[in-house]
Design an enzyme around this catalytic site. Sequence first.
Site, short mmCIF file in Angstrom:
data_model
loop_
_atom_site.label_atom_id
_atom_site.label_comp_id
_atom_site.label_asym_id
_atom_site.label_seq_id
_atom_site.Cartn_x
_atom_site.Cartn_y
_atom_site.Cartn_z
N CYS A 1 2.65 5.90 8.78
CA CYS A 1 1.70 6.04 7.68
C CYS A 1 0.79 7.24 7.96
CB CYS A 1 0.85 4.77 7.56
SG CYS A 1 -0.49 4.93 6.36
N GLU B 1 0.61 -0.38 16.40
CA GLU B 1 -0.23 0.76 16.06
C GLU B 1 -1.14 1.14 17.22
OE1 GLU B 1 -3.93 1.88 13.17
OE2 GLU B 1 -2.49 0.44 12.38
N SER C 1 1.98 -5.27 3.24
CA SER C 1 3.42 -5.07 3.46
C SER C 1 4.26 -6.07 2.67
CB SER C 1 3.74 -5.16 4.95
OG SER C 1 3.21 -6.34 5.51
N HIS D 1 -0.54 -4.71 19.57
CA HIS D 1 -0.11 -4.29 18.24
C HIS D 1 0.54 -2.91 18.33
CE1 HIS D 1 -0.33 -3.05 14.01
NE2 HIS D 1 -0.45 -4.34 13.72
N HIS E 1 5.51 -4.96 8.76
CA HIS E 1 5.45 -6.33 9.26
C HIS E 1 5.62 -7.34 8.12
CE1 HIS E 1 3.21 -5.12 13.20
NE2 HIS E 1 4.51 -5.00 13.30
N CYS F 1 0.86 -1.18 0.00
CA CYS F 1 0.00 0.00 0.00
C CYS F 1 0.90 1.24 0.00
CB CYS F 1 -0.90 0.00 1.23
SG CYS F 1 0.03 0.08 2.79
#
Length: 321
Positions: free
Chosen positions: A104, A134, A275, A132, A49, A20
């Site tokens: 991001c 994030e 990813s 996680h 990842h 992405c």
Amino acid sequence: MEPQTPTSRRVLVAKPRGYCAGVDRAVVAVEKALEQYGAPIYVRKQIVHNTHVVKTLEARGAIFVDETDEVPEGEIVVFSAHGVSPAVHDEAEQRGLRTIDATCPLVTKVHNEAKRFANQDYDILLIGHEGHEEVEGTSGEAPAHIQLVDGLDAVGDVRVKDPSKLVWLSQTTLSVDETTETVARLKERFPTLIDPPSDDICYATQNRQVAVKEIAAEAQLVIVVGSENSSNSKRLVEVAKDHGADAAYLVDNAGFIRDEWLDGVTTVGVTSGASVPEELVDQVLARLAEHGFGDVTEVESVQESMRFALPHELRKDLRVS
């Protein structure tokens, strides 16, 4: 799609798949830093990842660390695409590190939403997976206001100060369907729960899930290329199983494919997480071709054109303190 003959062995390849815009930006950021400043360049956590990407960057001189205190003072450290908390930024500054923030932009948007709602004294229900990176980064923006909701089973445990000042946000790489279900359950408990101003689940995660649904409807087996710690890749496996595939497996690369998976199978679906570089998909297709799956059709569900500019730090000279 073309009608399938009884004896044909075909592969349906989902599009969009793989990298992405946020992942591409993060990987290129490390590559550019190595070009501009030379090795070593330190990276906090995995930049994205994916095992292959990490090993490739390590071979070029990137050093991956768990925390900034492992980076020698004065060196350059890149923050991964998943984002970091303000405390990590503060620690890097205190230790005199030169930072490149490859978070991001869609994750940064969620961070900004968290800060804004916290400043208005809202309780924030963050839908995501405990541990996680994030989630840790977003939670760190307003720890006193953010409560993690890790799936449907956690909805009953939610406690809030004021149900009239309650908003939900989410990790960007979740299952769209599962998140929708979790939000619906939360709204049963808290009818005044406010939606975020825009959808937090990123465009690429959504698009890859739409694409895998389409191929799963016609495939007995779906192979998702991605690493075990990739949340969006694991969600693709779940979505494939939920939408028609008899079996779906996550593989880091072609070497993980087991011959017995292909027994009696005439249609294989292939996709990859956000990813994953395309060369790993090519290797999977080559492996399948060795087993007679030479009829390959790309099935495009959504067109993507998103691009992000490189981190601003790469447009100035970090060598100057």
